[in-house]
Design an enzyme around this catalytic site. Structure first.
Site, PDB file in Angstrom:
ATOM      1  N   GLY A  12       0.994  -1.207   0.002  1.00 17.58           N
ATOM      2  CA  GLY A  12       0.138   0.094   0.002  1.00 17.58           C
ATOM      3  C   GLY A  12       0.985   1.189  -0.125  1.00 17.58           C
ATOM      4  O   GLY A  12       0.331   2.235   0.447  1.00 17.58           O
ATOM      5  N   SER A  13       2.112   1.179  -0.588  1.00 15.49           N
ATOM      6  CA  SER A  13       2.660   2.481  -0.851  1.00 15.49           C
ATOM      7  C   SER A  13       2.075   3.693  -1.452  1.00 15.49           C
ATOM      8  O   SER A  13       2.268   4.774  -1.133  1.00 15.49           O
ATOM      9  CB  SER A  13       4.133   2.354  -1.019  1.00 15.49           C
ATOM     10  OG  SER A  13       4.383   2.103  -2.370  1.00 15.49           O
ATOM     11  N   HIS A 109      -0.294   1.349 -13.231  1.00 17.81           N
ATOM     12  CA  HIS A 109       0.425   0.356 -13.625  1.00 17.81           C
ATOM     13  C   HIS A 109       1.654   0.683 -14.014  1.00 17.81           C
ATOM     14  O   HIS A 109       2.064   1.686 -14.571  1.00 17.81           O
ATOM     15  CB  HIS A 109      -0.378   0.058 -15.033  1.00 17.81           C
ATOM     16  CG  HIS A 109       0.215  -1.178 -15.580  1.00 17.81           C
ATOM     17  ND1 HIS A 109      -0.253  -2.657 -15.071  1.00 17.81           N
ATOM     18  CD2 HIS A 109       1.042  -1.413 -16.763  1.00 17.81           C
ATOM     19  CE1 HIS A 109       0.675  -3.513 -15.644  1.00 17.81           C
ATOM     20  NE2 HIS A 109       1.339  -2.796 -16.638  1.00 17.81           N
TER      21      HIS A 109
HETATM   22  C1  GRF Z   1       2.981  -0.644  -7.944  1.00 14.69           C
HETATM   23  O1  GRF Z   1       4.137  -1.000  -8.456  1.00 14.69           O
HETATM   24  C2  GRF Z   1       1.667  -0.320  -8.931  1.00 14.69           C
HETATM   25  O2  GRF Z   1       2.165   0.295  -9.876  1.00 14.69           O
HETATM   26  C3  GRF Z   1       1.265  -1.886  -9.183  1.00 14.69           C
HETATM   27  O3  GRF Z   1       1.473  -2.551  -7.972  1.00 14.69           O
HETATM   28  C4  GRF Z   1       2.441  -2.000  -7.094  1.00 14.69           C
HETATM   29  C5  GRF Z   1       1.985  -1.464  -5.762  1.00 14.69           C
HETATM   30  O4  GRF Z   1       2.640  -1.104  -4.887  1.00 14.69           O
HETATM   31  N1  GRF Z   1       0.053  -1.836  -9.626  1.00 14.69           N
HETATM   32  P1  GRF Z   1       2.044  -0.555  -3.538  1.00 14.69           P
HETATM   33  O5  GRF Z   1       1.094  -1.532  -2.902  1.00 14.69           O
HETATM   34  O6  GRF Z   1       1.270   0.706  -3.916  1.00 14.69           O
HETATM   35  O7  GRF Z   1       3.163  -0.358  -2.546  1.00 14.69           O
END
Ligand code: GRF
Length: 208
Positions: A12-13, A109
């Site tokens: 969830g960053s 994405h």
């Molecule tokens: C990110 O690289 C996003 O582009 C992809 O999944 C990853 C999620 O990272 N869809 P986080 O959970 O937001 O840290």
């Protein structure tokens, strides 16, 4: 105040970045709920610690995809969102779900769409000899990783890069472009016409 619901599957960053920018920059919006499809999603604890309502709609509890989609939509709609943000949400959502949130559902994405939809984007970019990679914020349409492009970031590929190094550099840019795109949305600054997204202040929709 516009109401934002964020869906996550993991750490969830991107969700954190949006919650923080929303508060720091005083958007006309608040993140009213964070919902995960996996009980072990790391971002849930962080969101709860910020005082945000968290919820789990566990996809494993539903035999059919449509039943999961319906349960997820019911959970989301209870929060009356103006904007639904997919932030590392790793379930494919059905056409009915996507239609229900048409024009208020964003995704990020980690590639320069329309190239490399799907998984392992950085590995595939390296194998293809790409000299630049990046990330794309887009409105969600029923076709996976398609939909009108709101903002993109471009990251050069350096000698010695592997997919993990690239992913880390791209992720840093995701934390800039996703909050920016969400802010524009809640400020009513995004227009979609003929599949093309424009920003009403003519702000740059690319981060290089
Ligand atoms: C990110 O690289 C996003 O582009 C992809 O999944 C990853 C999620 O990272 N869809 P986080 O959970 O937001 O840290």
């Amino acid at each position: 105040m516009k109401r934002i619901v964020i869906l996550i599957s993991g750490r969830g960053s991107n969700m954190e970045a949006i919650v923080q920018r929303c508060a720091e920059q005083g958007w006309p919006a608040q993140v009213v709920a964070v919902i995960a499809n996996r009980p072990q999603a790391g971002g849930l604890a962080w969101a709860a610690a910020q005082g945000i309502t968290t919820q789990v709609v566990d996809h494993q509890a539903y035999a059919a995809r449509a039943a999961f989609d319906d349960a997820m939509a019911a959970a989301i709609d209870a929060h009356r969102p103006d904007l639904v943000v997919l932030a590392g949400f790793m379930r494919v959502l059905g056409a009915g779900f996507v239609q229900h949130y048409a024009d208020r559902l964003l995704n990020i994405h980690p590639s320069l769409l329309p190239v490399f939809p799907g998984l392992h984007t950085h590995r595939r970019a390296l194998q293809a000899g790409c000299k630049a990679v990046g990330a794309t914020v887009h409105f969600v349409t029923p076709e996976l990783d398609h939909g009108p492009i709101v903002m993109q970031s471009v990251v050069p590929v350096r000698p010695g890069d592997d997919e993990h190094k690239l992913a880390a550099r791209v992720l840093d840019t995701e934390h800039v472009i996703y909050p920016q795109a969400a802010r524009w949305f809640v400020e009513g600054k995004l227009k979609v016409a003929g599949g093309i997204v424009t920003q009403s202040d003519h702000a740059s929709q690319i981060l290089i």
